[in-house]
Design an enzyme around this catalytic site. Structure first.
Site, PDB file in Angstrom:
ATOM      1  N   LYS A  88       0.823  -1.221   0.000  1.00 25.81           N
ATOM      2  CA  LYS A  88       0.000   0.000   0.000  1.00 25.81           C
ATOM      3  C   LYS A  88       0.854   1.267   0.000  1.00 25.81           C
ATOM      4  CE  LYS A  88      -4.281  -1.938   1.213  1.00 25.81           C
ATOM      5  NZ  LYS A  88      -5.599  -1.829   1.744  1.00 25.81           N
ATOM      6  N   LYS A 123      -4.437  -9.719  -6.712  1.00 25.48           N
ATOM      7  CA  LYS A 123      -5.684 -10.090  -6.054  1.00 25.48           C
ATOM      8  C   LYS A 123      -6.775  -9.076  -6.381  1.00 25.48           C
ATOM      9  CE  LYS A 123      -5.905  -8.003  -1.478  1.00 25.48           C
ATOM     10  NZ  LYS A 123      -7.241  -7.750  -1.039  1.00 25.48           N
ATOM     11  N   LYS A 150     -10.651  -3.857  -3.564  1.00 27.10           N
ATOM     12  CA  LYS A 150     -11.621  -2.752  -3.533  1.00 27.10           C
ATOM     13  C   LYS A 150     -11.013  -1.454  -3.993  1.00 27.10           C
ATOM     14  CE  LYS A 150     -13.632  -3.619   0.826  1.00 27.10           C
ATOM     15  NZ  LYS A 150     -12.734  -3.279   1.880  1.00 27.10           N
TER      16      LYS A 150
HETATM   17  P1  ATP Z   1      -8.570  -2.845  -0.026  1.00 31.58           P
HETATM   18  O1  ATP Z   1      -8.320  -2.983  -1.485  1.00 31.58           O
HETATM   19  O2  ATP Z   1      -9.230  -1.549   0.384  1.00 31.58           O
HETATM   20  O3  ATP Z   1      -7.402  -3.234   0.819  1.00 31.58           O
HETATM   21  P2  ATP Z   1      -9.774  -5.373   0.010  1.00 31.58           P
HETATM   22  O4  ATP Z   1     -10.631  -5.588  -1.167  1.00 31.58           O
HETATM   23  O5  ATP Z   1      -8.425  -5.997   0.006  1.00 31.58           O
HETATM   24  O6  ATP Z   1      -9.678  -3.847   0.314  1.00 31.58           O
HETATM   25  P3  ATP Z   1     -10.442  -5.710   2.806  1.00 31.58           P
HETATM   26  O7  ATP Z   1     -11.476  -4.869   3.417  1.00 31.58           O
HETATM   27  O8  ATP Z   1      -9.035  -5.323   3.087  1.00 31.58           O
HETATM   28  O9  ATP Z   1     -10.623  -5.845   1.235  1.00 31.58           O
HETATM   29  O10 ATP Z   1     -10.665  -7.215   3.214  1.00 31.58           O
HETATM   30  C1  ATP Z   1     -11.826  -7.730   3.768  1.00 31.58           C
HETATM   31  C2  ATP Z   1     -11.743  -9.243   3.758  1.00 31.58           C
HETATM   32  O11 ATP Z   1     -11.836  -9.718   2.416  1.00 31.58           O
HETATM   33  C3  ATP Z   1     -10.443  -9.786   4.336  1.00 31.58           C
HETATM   34  O12 ATP Z   1     -10.727 -10.966   5.063  1.00 31.58           O
HETATM   35  C4  ATP Z   1      -9.642 -10.119   3.110  1.00 31.58           C
HETATM   36  O13 ATP Z   1      -8.693 -11.138   3.345  1.00 31.58           O
HETATM   37  C5  ATP Z   1     -10.728 -10.586   2.159  1.00 31.58           C
HETATM   38  N1  ATP Z   1     -10.334 -10.396   0.765  1.00 31.58           N
HETATM   39  C6  ATP Z   1      -9.982  -9.226   0.192  1.00 31.58           C
HETATM   40  N2  ATP Z   1      -9.677  -9.414  -1.096  1.00 31.58           N
HETATM   41  C7  ATP Z   1      -9.833 -10.741  -1.334  1.00 31.58           C
HETATM   42  C8  ATP Z   1      -9.648 -11.551  -2.493  1.00 31.58           C
HETATM   43  N3  ATP Z   1      -9.262 -11.041  -3.634  1.00 31.58           N
HETATM   44  N4  ATP Z   1      -9.896 -12.873  -2.387  1.00 31.58           N
HETATM   45  C9  ATP Z   1     -10.301 -13.411  -1.218  1.00 31.58           C
HETATM   46  N5  ATP Z   1     -10.480 -12.704  -0.096  1.00 31.58           N
HETATM   47  C10 ATP Z   1     -10.251 -11.376  -0.140  1.00 31.58           C
END
Ligand code: ATP
Ligand code: LTN
Length: 352
Positions: free
Chosen positions: A133, A215, A218
């Site tokens: 990040k 991955k 969001k």
């Molecule tokens: P950001 O991009 O803002 O970091 P994010 O999409 O990675 O957000 P988080 O809010 O950080 O999402 O994660 C919430 C949950 O979703 C966590 O348990 C994380 O491990 C899971 N998660 C996030 N992205 C994935 C993915 N691509 N596949 C499976 N699980 C995910």
């Protein structure tokens, strides 16, 4: 009801985190940082919902974590409300689980500070999420992004969680949480439960639709990277149709086929069919047919969630009531835990 069961295990300040026969405790959290997507759903939310009956659950909308990257008051407020509705629409039940917003329980920020004192600078510098990040802007990122994993440890340790259901990217943070808890317990006496990450073999790392080496995220800049739970059916179909594929034309999974493996994983998790069965069904049919069917599978799986979401959005008080009740239950637990922690650390003008 869940709170009462726990109260029987608490005598004054002496919590009994590993009392025999009690239900396993779960804690997990999600940042209100944007559009909830299929990765969040398959890697986290779906498992939270499926396991709701078995465990004693606490789920947290981690708004303090969302401050670690630049945001605005309006965006944060809207994201918190959106995420609350998405979690309820996905099937989290406020009768069975404690669901609340992190900053409604001020003890999280306090415990984060106390745990900072037993966390090493070097441990935080090694966190891959921080490195990802911060990128090349390390000097300019907030200090909050750096101590982010300590606040996460506070969320988990506050409620004596045994299990933390998360996607694969969070494994390192849970391991750090264990190290912090172990160090605290060694220094101040047995206080925290050591949590275990609950990461499922399938769905724990859903990849971006436009790049199967990254991955699904969001905070990605392009919305074509993910299917959001709020996308309308035509947008979902279009995004799946445009998802990148691998060279060749066979619908098979394997290390040389990261894009197809990802799409087959999504299909399998949403339909309940095995990847082997899907490979057999689509043998010789080509990517186009497979993607068209996958689009329908995703639309059908998300449809009921979207219908409940529309109902919840028409009744904003429903989420407010659920989250206010959740915060109250969480505060009660946090208040007791923090009294123990402060006492163990010798803080304040103690009575003895
Ligand atoms: P950001 O991009 O803002 O970091 P994010 O999409 O990675 O957000 P988080 O809010 O950080 O999402 O994660 C919430 C949950 O979703 C966590 O348990 C994380 O491990 C899971 N998660 C996030 N992205 C994935 C993915 N691509 N596949 C499976 N699980 C995910
Ligand atoms: N760091 C997590 C969100 C998060 C979390 C938690 C997950 C904050 N607190 C406690 C599990 C338990 C993320 O970025 N996905």
């Amino acid at each position: 009801m869940i709170v009462e069961a726990r109260e029987t295990e608490t005598i004054g300040l002496q919590t009994a985190p590993s009392a025999p026969g009690r239900r396993q405790r779960v804690l997990s959290g999600m940042q209100p940082s944007g559009n909830v997507h299929l990765g969040n759903y398959l890697g986290a939310i779906r498992n939270w919902v499926a396991q709701q009956e078995i465990y004693d659950n606490v789920f947290c909308i981690v708004d303090l974590h969302a401050l670690s990257l630049p945001t605005t008051r309006e965006t944060l407020r809207a994201n918190i409300r959106n995420l609350a509705n998405v979690l309820l629409a996905s099937g989290l039940d406020p009768e069975r689980s404690v669901i609340f917003v992190q900053s409604d329980v001020p003890e999280h920020a306090e415990l984060c500070w106390l745990l900072n004192s037993v966390t090493q600078f070097g441990e935080l510098r090694r966190m891959t999420q921080f490195k990802d990040k911060a990128g090349s802007q390390v000097e300019g990122v907030s200090a909050a992004l750096f101590v982010y994993p300590v606040l996460q440890a506070a969320d988990i340790l506050m409620y004596d969680a045994d299990l933390v259901p998360v996607g694969d990217d969070q494994k390192q943070h849970i391991e750090l949480t264990r190290d912090i808890a172990e160090r605290f317990n060694a220094r101040y006496g047995e206080t925290f439960v050591l949590p275990t990450p609950d990461i499922k073999p399938a769905g724990a790392r859903i990849m971006a639709l436009d790049d199967p080496t990254k991955k699904m995220s969001k905070s990605a800049t392009s919305p074509n990277t993910y299917v959001a739970l709020r996308d309308d059916p035509d947008t979902i179909r279009r995004k799946i149709r445009r998802a990148v594929t691998d060279s060749g034309s066979e619908v098979t999974a394997g290390p040389d086929k990261p894009a197809l493996t990802n799409l087959l994983t999504i299909y399998s998790l949403l339909s309940g069919e095995t990847i082997a069965a899907l490979e057999a069904r689509y043998a010789g049919k080509g990517y186009g047919v497979f993607k068209a069917d996958l689009g329908e599978v995703v639309v059908d799986a998300i449809g009921p969630i979207q219908r409940r979401l529309a109902e919840l959005e028409a009744d904003p008080d429903a989420a407010s009531r659920a989250l206010a009740a959740g915060a109250e239950r969480a505060r009660e637990r946090a208040r007791r835990k923090m009294a123990l922690v402060r006492e163990r650390m010798g803080l304040g003008f103690g009575r003895s």
